[in-house]
Enzyme design. Structure first.
Site, short mmCIF file in Angstrom:
data_model
loop_
_atom_site.label_atom_id
_atom_site.label_comp_id
_atom_site.label_asym_id
_atom_site.label_seq_id
_atom_site.Cartn_x
_atom_site.Cartn_y
_atom_site.Cartn_z
N SER A 1 5.20 24.67 1.39
CA SER A 1 4.22 25.70 1.05
C SER A 1 3.22 25.16 0.03
CB SER A 1 4.96 26.94 0.55
OG SER A 1 4.08 28.00 0.39
N HIS B 1 3.50 33.23 4.69
CA HIS B 1 3.89 32.49 5.90
C HIS B 1 4.03 33.35 7.14
CE1 HIS B 1 4.11 29.09 3.32
NE2 HIS B 1 4.96 29.72 2.53
#
Lengths: 308, 548
Positions: free
Chosen positions: A86, A195
């Site tokens: 991430s 996400h």
């Protein structure tokens, strides 16, 4: 024997993480540059209060991980591969030479601000252990509704999957997972449904910004979060940095792939050891260590021994 | 009659001679200088060539594969690679770098994710996925190699090779290229004046190169007894009593799992207590498994033929020449092709394990999103229709009185009903079916077909599938031992008694096995140290298996 540097994402932050970095001149230089670029004292970012904001969390993770990777570089240890989870992807991009640290700081700060603004309340993420991605996907698809959207998101390990979306939707999936044989199924302490497609607009805005940033072809392969490929193409890296916020991180595949490419030592940059613990389960054939847990000196020694 | 056109019948040979001619700038004999290997490969290999690269699951021609991956893709491209195992990162770098574009292989376990990704990304064209014997066979039919890149321990200046305990597939690959006017290049660990023995004659070899490091060799068949569980011991007891003993299985192959290691380690203890010594497990097609040492030392084993060697077993094997195939120098002679054939035709029984089994007994080790191939299990895990010799166990599989009835190979699957991570082994539909669609294969990658399987063993009991005479009965027998998996839950427990009475299934109590007796204390060796003791110090385990 190949060496990979890993860069953790949100959830790995710790209070005082920037105060407890290894004592190395390269670390000091990175911290100074960060303060100069952001225009504030970065030692204010890692207080308990400051870390309630995702902006401080993401900046702290970027700064800490890049500082330590630069210390390794100064000592002559360079990775063969970089992989970030991430927001960790930005530290990875800086370390592999694809992006300047100053640019990464600006984009990460923007990323935090956009994420914070996107969903003020009622959304978040959960994590399920003990079920595989397909089982979780099937549950999520059956429970999804326009009113209470929920998506399966990161695949951290073969049996550790996160879900993202509205709190009621997440809770329904967690309930069903618990009854359906999951070892654990719990809500995470995050307020942004990362996400998943709910963050598409954040991804688009980041891409607009990144379009004006100089992204270069890296000196070592970079692990793409979205596609789980090791890549060298600067355009693909730009897209990954922009859109990983709205797509699942395929960490399980990334870590397996690093091993298939010959990685036998994986060193996790600060802070924390979340990725190391995942890797220890997924990659029994490789050595996984974290600077936070094992110390900079020990990691340095291992890197010298493994990869010389 | 004169042919209308003159044609040469030696084109392959002429092409070979032309290439060898060009080597004059690099070497005046058959020894390629180590530092010029990339240049030599660029000279000897031409774009479009079919290149067989030695790499099986143990021994790897790692110096040559690394050198080939460094070739200039402007000089070398469109190579068609043939590899029994795709194991090393540079095997796929060849495709990433544009040197090779097509592959025929049999196993890709260590590169299964990247393999699937590169197929999805269109970075390589897949020929076919084979079993070992099939791939070796095609080297002599329609995949005749232009170049073979192989690995050996030592060579002399005449090109004779010593492959020692790790002969494996080298002779097969060399023969396919060497006798079809192909070029054979061997990497060796060292060049010596006198070889311990000649495994491959120098006249089959064109060039030799001394590698900068010894070839990669993995101790793949070593299982530390420390990790064997009580459930695996229970299953091993059932196999010994309810299958090996019941049918009188004298010749067999074992896979590399902990469940078969448990069987090997129970022969001198539990097997002995049943009075089975001399009646079962005498002849093996098997690598030199360290866990077989106690059975050998106790006099159970008469012969072992090996696919390959096993790191650390060299001295033990050399000191047990009555049991193992050895050269006059004393070291093991293995041969993967011959042992696969022996395991296919000459043994009575194969035991394997699986990640998934469906209700008809079809099994697969496919994981979605990965492409691992087959290896050798399907060669041994089926009933070879060409078998004509009989044996007690083979005849014992006959279930009808048809005058043309024949026996059957015993194909046994030993599994626990759930894998790690709570995944059921018995499933409605194999992931192989999805993989067929994902990857675009012509057929679903099934490892062992249900109609070849004669027995399935779980912690619940044994299903004697060879006795079933309808699909329905087969399903019932499987479901009865499938525990609380989706398949097991379909089982009507009222039918259990009938299945037991008819001998279609046996529970541990039917075999006079008490679950509480299945303890690690039954193992003839409980750890690697004890294996070393059994071997009288001859077994020298690799460092990663030493804990003392």
């Amino acid at each position: 024997m190949k060496l990979a540097f890993l860069f953790p994402g949100q959830g790995s932050q710790k209070v005082s993480m920037l105060h407890s970095l290894p004592d190395h001149s390269a670390v000091g230089e990175v911290l100074q540059e960060a303060s100069d670029v952001i225009g504030e004292n970065i030692y204010n970012l890692d207080t308990a209060e400051a870390l309630t904001s995702t902006v401080s969390v993401q900046l702290s993770l970027l700064i800490a991980s890049v500082a330590v990777s630069k210390a390794f570089e100064a000592e002559g240890v360079r990775p063969d591969f970089v992989a970030g989870h991430s927001v960790g992807a930005f530290g990875a991009a800086v370390t592999c030479g694809a992006m300047d640290f100053a640019d990464a700081l600006k984009i990460v700060k923007l990323r935090g601000v956009l994420m914070e603004q996107a969903f003020p309340s009622g959304y978040g993420m959960g994590v399920i252990s003990g079920l595989d991605a397909k089982s979780v996907c099937d549950m999520v698809e059956a429970i999804f509704s326009e009113e209470n959207p929920v998506y399966s998101s990161n695949i951290n390990a073969a049996d550790q999957i996160t879900i993202s979306g509205s709190i009621p939707g997440i809770n329904k999936v967690l309930d069903q997972a618990s009854q359906g044989g999951a070892r654990t199924a719990e809500l995470l302490n995050v307020s942004v449904p990362s996400h998943c497609p709910l963050l598409n607009s954040v991804g688009d805005s980041l891409y607009d910004k990144l379009a004006h940033i100089n992204i270069r072809s890296p000196v070592v392969l970079y692990a793409s979060n979205r596609k789980a490929r090791l890549i060298r193409n600067s355009e693909q890296i730009r897209e990954d940095l922009a859109f990983n916020v709205s797509h699942p991180v395929r960490w399980y595949e990334i870590s397996s792939l690093l091993c298939e490419y010959g990685t036998r030592l994986l060193i996790e940059m600060p802070s924390g050891n979340v990725l190391t613990n995942l890797n220890k389960k997924t990659l029994p054939g490789a050595r996984s260590v974290s600077v936070d847990e094992n110390g900079f000196e020990n990691c340095f020694f291992l890197a010298k021994r493994f990869c010389s | 009659m004169q042919a209308a056109k003159q044609r040469s019948w030696n084109r392959r040979l002429e092409a070979k001679q032309k290439r060898i001619e060009k080597m004059k700038g690099i070497t005046s004999n058959r020894i390629i200088p180590t530092h010029q290997i990339v240049e030599a490969l660029e000279t000897l290999i031409m774009p479009g060539d079919r290149v067989v690269l030695e790499g099986n699951n143990q021994k790897q021609a790692s110096f040559l594969s690394a050198a080939l991956a460094q070739a200039d893709p402007k000089k070398l491209f469109n190579l068609h690679m043939i590899m029994s195992s795709i194991s090393r990162p540079e095997h796929l770098d060849l495709f990433e770098n544009g040197i090779a574009d097509k592959v025929d292989f049999s196993y890709a376990g260590p590169q299964s994710l990247r393999m699937a990704q590169m197929l999805e990304d269109g970075k390589l064209a897949m020929g076919e996925i084979h079993t070992y014997v099939e791939l070796y066979g095609r080297l002599f039919i329609d995949l005749i190699p232009s170049v073979a890149l192989v690995a050996a321990d030592k060579a002399d200046s005449a090109g004779n090779l010593y492959t020692g305990p790790n002969t494996e597939e080298t002779p097969t690959l060399v023969e396919a290229a060497g006798f079809s006017s192909g070029i054979v290049i061997a990497q060796v660990n060292e060049l010596v004046d006198e070889l311990p023995r000649v495994d491959i004659p120098g006249s089959w070899i064109d060039f030799v190169v001394v590698a900068d490091q010894p070839y990669q060799l993995e101790p793949l068949f070593t299982r530390d007894p420390r990790h064997i569980t009580d459930i695996q011991i229970l299953q091993a007891m059932m196999v010994i009593r309810g299958i090996y003993g019941k049918h009188g299985v004298k010749s067999l192959n074992h896979g590399i799992g902990y469940n078969t290691a448990a069987i090997e380690l129970l022969l001198p203890t539990y097997g002995e207590s049943l009075g089975l010594k001399g009646k079962i497990c005498k002849h093996w097609a098997l690598n030199p498994h360290p866990t077989l040492i106690p059975a050998i030392e106790s006099g159970w084993v008469e012969s072992v033929h090996c696919f390959g060697g096993e790191v650390g077993m060299e001295k033990y094997v050399a000191a047990r020449r009555d049991i193992f195939f050895t050269g006059h120098d004393g070291s093991l002679r293995s041969n993967r092709t011959l042992c696969q054939l022996a395991g296919q035709y000459a043994v009575d029984l194969f035991v394997g394990s699986s990640l998934q089994i469906d209700e008809a007994g079809n099994s697969s080790t496919v994981t979605r999103g990965r492409l691992a191939g087959f290896g050798g299990a399907p060669n041994m895990g089926h009933d070879p229709g060409g078998r004509r010799h009989s044996s007690q166990a083979w005849l014992d599989m006959m279930t009808d009185t048809n005058p043309l009835a024949r026996g059957r190979k015993l194909v046994v699957q030993v599994v626990e009903t759930f894998q790690n991570g709570n995944k059921p082994v018995f499933v409605e539909s194999l992931d192989a079916v999805g993989a067929k669609k994902d990857i675009g294969l012509e057929t679903a990658p099934v490892m062992i077909y249900g109609n070849d399987v004669t027995h399935i063993v779980t912690e619940e009991g044994i299903a004697y599938l060879y006795k079933t005479d309808s699909m329905e009965e087969r399903r019932q027998a499987i479901a009865a031992i499938a525990g609380v998996t989706p398949i097991g839950l379909k089982h009507d427990v009222k039918k259990t008694e009938k299945l037991r009475r008819e001998g279609l299934i046996a529970l541990p109590e039917d075999l006079e096995i008490r679950r509480t007796d299945a303890k690690r204390s039954l193992l003839a060796a409980k750890n690697v140290e004890e294996l070393v003791e059994w071997s009288e110090g001859l077994y020298e385990p690799p460092a990663k298996f030493r804990s003392w």
